[in-house]
Write a protein that holds these residues in place. Sequence first.
Motif, short mmCIF file in Angstrom:
data_model
loop_
_atom_site.label_atom_id
_atom_site.label_comp_id
_atom_site.label_asym_id
_atom_site.label_seq_id
_atom_site.Cartn_x
_atom_site.Cartn_y
_atom_site.Cartn_z
N TYR A 110 3.28 13.37 -37.26
CA TYR A 110 1.98 13.04 -36.68
C TYR A 110 1.73 13.96 -35.49
O TYR A 110 2.65 14.36 -34.76
N CYS A 170 -1.37 13.76 -32.45
CA CYS A 170 -2.62 13.20 -31.94
C CYS A 170 -3.64 14.33 -31.75
O CYS A 170 -3.35 15.34 -31.12
N CYS A 191 -4.45 14.38 -27.48
CA CYS A 191 -3.44 14.84 -26.51
C CYS A 191 -2.48 15.86 -27.10
O CYS A 191 -1.70 16.48 -26.37
N LYS A 207 0.13 15.45 -28.73
CA LYS A 207 1.53 15.02 -28.74
C LYS A 207 1.91 14.49 -30.12
O LYS A 207 1.05 14.01 -30.86
N GLU A 208 3.19 14.57 -30.43
CA GLU A 208 3.67 14.11 -31.73
C GLU A 208 3.91 12.60 -31.67
O GLU A 208 5.03 12.12 -31.66
N LYS A 209 2.81 11.88 -31.63
CA LYS A 209 2.84 10.43 -31.53
C LYS A 209 2.16 9.82 -32.75
O LYS A 209 1.23 10.40 -33.31
N LYS A 210 2.62 8.66 -33.17
CA LYS A 210 2.06 7.99 -34.34
C LYS A 210 0.57 7.78 -34.17
O LYS A 210 0.11 7.39 -33.09
N CYS A 265 -3.63 8.83 -31.08
CA CYS A 265 -2.56 7.88 -30.77
C CYS A 265 -3.19 6.67 -30.07
O CYS A 265 -4.37 6.70 -29.69
N TYR A 266 -2.41 5.63 -29.89
CA TYR A 266 -2.95 4.41 -29.30
C TYR A 266 -3.54 4.65 -27.91
O TYR A 266 -4.65 4.21 -27.60
N ASP A 267 -2.79 5.36 -27.04
CA ASP A 267 -3.25 5.58 -25.67
C ASP A 267 -4.57 6.33 -25.64
O ASP A 267 -5.48 5.98 -24.88
N CYS A 268 -4.69 7.37 -26.45
CA CYS A 268 -5.92 8.16 -26.45
C CYS A 268 -7.09 7.38 -27.04
O CYS A 268 -8.22 7.48 -26.56
#
Length: 265
Positions: free
Chosen positions: A46, A48, A51, A53-56, A63-66
């Motif tokens: 993954y 994002c 951002c 970043k390699e986040k789910k 990603c969830y935060d974004c």
Amino acid sequence: MQYEGVLNKMYTEYLNPIQYYLVFEQAFIHMNQVINKQIEIQHIGYVCLNCKKEKKIFRQGFCYDCFMKSAVAGDWIMRPELSTAHLGIEDRDLIYEQKVQLQPHIVYLAVASDLKIGVTRKTQMPTRWIDQGASYAIAVTEVPNRYLAGITEVALKSHYTDKTNWRKMLQNQILPVDLNEAIKQTATFLPAEIQPYFEQTNHEIFSFNYPVEKYPVSCTSLNLDKTPNFSGRLMGIKGQYLIFENGTVFNIRSYEGYKVNINIL
């Protein structure tokens, strides 16, 4: 040919038929040219889209935060009637929101399965309709900001659906509609403050021809989280869906931010 990259929605050209391009950072695939070929898709991670970043991925390629913080994912995206930039009121980032919300928007009727109502920025015509797999579309009214488009859509939702039946769309089960007559009827449902904009709008009908060799009798969605390795013969493309010979359909838009290997045999 082998490709590796992060999925984004396919770029399109409004030609006959529609031309599709799957674009990665270092390469792109002209998808029309691989129809009738075997394609292998492998999900490998993954990234994002916001951002990087390699986040789910949580939703819409973020990603969830974004998704919870980015102005690009504000509630007014899906519900334009919640737009407040015309009042100078910030949701998440007023500068971005003014840039997007304070520009001409189109309220439209489209036929991808049934007759539906929708909103898009004027600059997204006809891309928005292609992404939805519309066979026909027509602008109802052009307004100067997203808020006015939103309240118009809300007024029309009691008369039209705002959803596309994706199965019918992919099976090419299209409701026969006279859009010229539909526009005349729609005019009677508009709020009074929108009527002057309606009268100034060009009600041209757009039609779309998609590169599909064979429409499926039934559809099964490919879920990369459950099936990270898939192989099938591509039979066509409609909306943002790849249609495979065995009835599997893959919605590229739903998997934005997924990193994949693609092998074309």
